[in-house]
Design a protein around this motif. Structure first.
Motif, mmCIF file in Angstrom:
data_model
loop_
_atom_site.group_PDB
_atom_site.id
_atom_site.type_symbol
_atom_site.label_atom_id
_atom_site.label_comp_id
_atom_site.label_asym_id
_atom_site.label_seq_id
_atom_site.Cartn_x
_atom_site.Cartn_y
_atom_site.Cartn_z
ATOM 1 N N VAL A 96 0.866 -1.180 0.000
ATOM 2 C CA VAL A 96 0.000 0.000 0.000
ATOM 3 C C VAL A 96 0.900 1.227 0.000
ATOM 4 C CG1 VAL A 96 -1.890 1.227 1.110
ATOM 5 C CG2 VAL A 96 -1.688 -1.251 1.409
ATOM 6 N N THR A 97 0.590 2.166 -0.886
ATOM 7 C CA THR A 97 1.311 3.433 -0.918
ATOM 8 C C THR A 97 0.368 4.524 -0.446
ATOM 9 O OG1 THR A 97 2.632 2.676 -2.787
ATOM 10 C CG2 THR A 97 2.647 5.023 -2.335
ATOM 11 N N LEU A 98 0.861 5.311 0.501
ATOM 12 C CA LEU A 98 0.033 6.278 1.206
ATOM 13 C C LEU A 98 0.669 7.659 1.107
ATOM 14 C CD1 LEU A 98 -2.510 6.153 3.147
ATOM 15 C CD2 LEU A 98 -0.865 5.943 5.022
ATOM 16 N N ALA A 99 -0.089 8.663 0.654
ATOM 17 C CA ALA A 99 0.364 10.054 0.691
ATOM 18 C C ALA A 99 -0.210 10.697 1.950
ATOM 19 C CB ALA A 99 -0.087 10.809 -0.551
ATOM 20 N N VAL A 100 0.651 11.369 2.709
ATOM 21 C CA VAL A 100 0.250 11.858 4.030
ATOM 22 C C VAL A 100 0.731 13.286 4.231
ATOM 23 C CG1 VAL A 100 0.370 11.463 6.511
ATOM 24 C CG2 VAL A 100 0.434 9.517 4.944
ATOM 25 N N ALA A 124 3.319 14.632 1.563
ATOM 26 C CA ALA A 124 2.767 15.487 0.514
ATOM 27 C C ALA A 124 1.722 16.428 1.090
ATOM 28 C CB ALA A 124 2.141 14.639 -0.593
ATOM 29 N N GLY A 125 1.777 17.685 0.643
ATOM 30 C CA GLY A 125 0.710 18.613 0.956
ATOM 31 C C GLY A 125 -0.557 18.234 0.208
ATOM 32 N N ARG A 181 -2.644 15.209 -6.603
ATOM 33 C CA ARG A 181 -2.003 14.880 -7.892
ATOM 34 C C ARG A 181 -1.556 13.424 -7.906
ATOM 35 N NH1 ARG A 181 2.734 14.043 -10.195
ATOM 36 N NH2 ARG A 181 3.895 14.323 -8.244
ATOM 37 N N LEU A 182 -0.934 12.969 -6.822
ATOM 38 C CA LEU A 182 -0.467 11.585 -6.743
ATOM 39 C C LEU A 182 -1.638 10.608 -6.825
ATOM 40 C CD1 LEU A 182 2.230 11.957 -3.934
ATOM 41 C CD2 LEU A 182 2.642 11.576 -6.373
ATOM 42 N N VAL A 232 -0.285 6.724 -5.854
ATOM 43 C CA VAL A 232 -0.507 6.228 -4.494
ATOM 44 C C VAL A 232 -1.918 5.651 -4.424
ATOM 45 C CG1 VAL A 232 1.095 7.885 -3.440
ATOM 46 C CG2 VAL A 232 -1.335 8.454 -3.615
ATOM 47 N N ASP A 233 -2.151 4.786 -3.441
ATOM 48 C CA ASP A 233 -3.458 4.146 -3.278
ATOM 49 C C ASP A 233 -4.423 5.010 -2.478
ATOM 50 O OD1 ASP A 233 -2.714 1.506 -4.483
ATOM 51 O OD2 ASP A 233 -1.302 1.513 -2.808
#
Length: 301
Positions: A96-100, A130-131, A137-138, A144-145
């Motif tokens: 799992v890829t997470l943007a936080v 990431a803001g 955008r990701l 990202v998931d």
């Protein structure tokens, strides 16, 4: 019924991401001519151009955008199906890829993520800082998931699985003149030194919206892209900032920072969200992590 060459769609997707055929070829470690042939064949099959080359790079046509959307949905569905099959085989492996956003990190790392990794040791987690704008955008590029975002702008391409009201409060050092001075008005904040975060973040977008609604202009002594810098600005006694209470929870408990109620309705209605790309199927691992964060994080529980 059209049946598109998967390799051609893969090449088109990479060209769209990189912005040019040459950059995509470098990324894929192939010749530019190989990409060009595949795109030409794709256009011949389709009967429409999929993009235009110019000095600024490669721009997708509307048909090209439709193909990119199709390709990304197919890849997401394949990944989701593969993950479900693995789950049926009683395999726990996955990723799992997470943007936080930075403001969520303390809450995320404290217990929820640790507990999840202990329960599912074979699921690999990647956390991208990431803001709000970068996280969106990701998500939309399927890099990202899931993403944990604060006050994102409305977007029909996003699906919010979990949301909770987390007001943007006024953060002050102990003993500040505004403490105990009665109901707060946003105009009173203008009289004191202030630090603000960049507008690429949800907090920054909220302050900009308040400026527009109230016809005022904040003149911060400090602007930053770091939540930690905002926090230390207040801890040092230099002035005020706006943050959700949970972002400074430890400092509030220790009496090092005071939270005053949100001084504007826009701030009071701010929400935190866990989002994904609308229409993209989540993998089993992503769904498990989503439920775990919903139940375990203070921001969402």
């Amino acid at each position: 019924m059209w049946k598109f060459n998967p390799r051609a769609l893969h090449y088109l997707n990479e060209v769209a991401r990189q912005g040019s055929l040459r950059k995509a070829a470098t990324r894929l470690n192939i010749d530019v001519s190989a990409i060009s042939r595949q795109l030409s064949q794709l256009e011949e099959d389709l009967g429409l151009p999929v993009g235009h080359r110019s000095g600024q790079g490669f721009a997708l046509t509307e048909a090209g955008e439709e193909l990119i959307s199709l390709y990304r949905q197919q890849k997401a569905s394949e990944e989701a199906a593969r993950s479900r099959i693995e789950a049926l085989q009683q395999l726990r492996r996955g990723r799992v890829t997470l943007a936080v956003g930075e403001g969520f990190i303390a809450d995320l790392i404290s217990a929820p993520l640790q507990n999840f990794m202990q329960r599912y040791p074979d699921i690999a987690i990647t956390v991208e800082m990431a803001g709000a704008n970068e996280a969106v955008r990701l998500i939309k590029e399927d890099m990202v998931d899931l993403a944990l975002v604060y006050a994102p702008l409305p977007d029909p391409d996003l699906e919010s699985h979990v949301s909770s009201c987390q007001p943007l409060e006024l953060i002050t050092p102990p003993g500040h003149p505004l403490i105990g001075a009665g109901p707060l008005d946003i105009h009173r904040v203008l009289d004191y030194p202030l630090a603000l975060i960049d507008q690429q973040f949800g907090m920054g977008q909220l302050t900009r919206l308040v400026e527009q609604l109230e016809h005022i202009r904040f003149n911060p002594q400090l602007k930053t892209n770091s939540v930690a810098v905002l926090k230390n600005f207040v801890l040092s006694g230099m002035g005020l900032t706006f943050m959700p209470r949970l972002t400074v929870n430890d400092e509030v408990r220790a009496g090092k920072i005071i939270c005053l109620p949100a001084p504007h309705p826009v701030f009071a209605s701010a929400k935190a969200h866990i989002i994904s790309h609308k229409g993209r199927e989540l993998t089993v691992a992503s769904e498990r992590l989503l439920r775990h964060l919903h139940d375990g994080m203070l921001f969402f529980s």
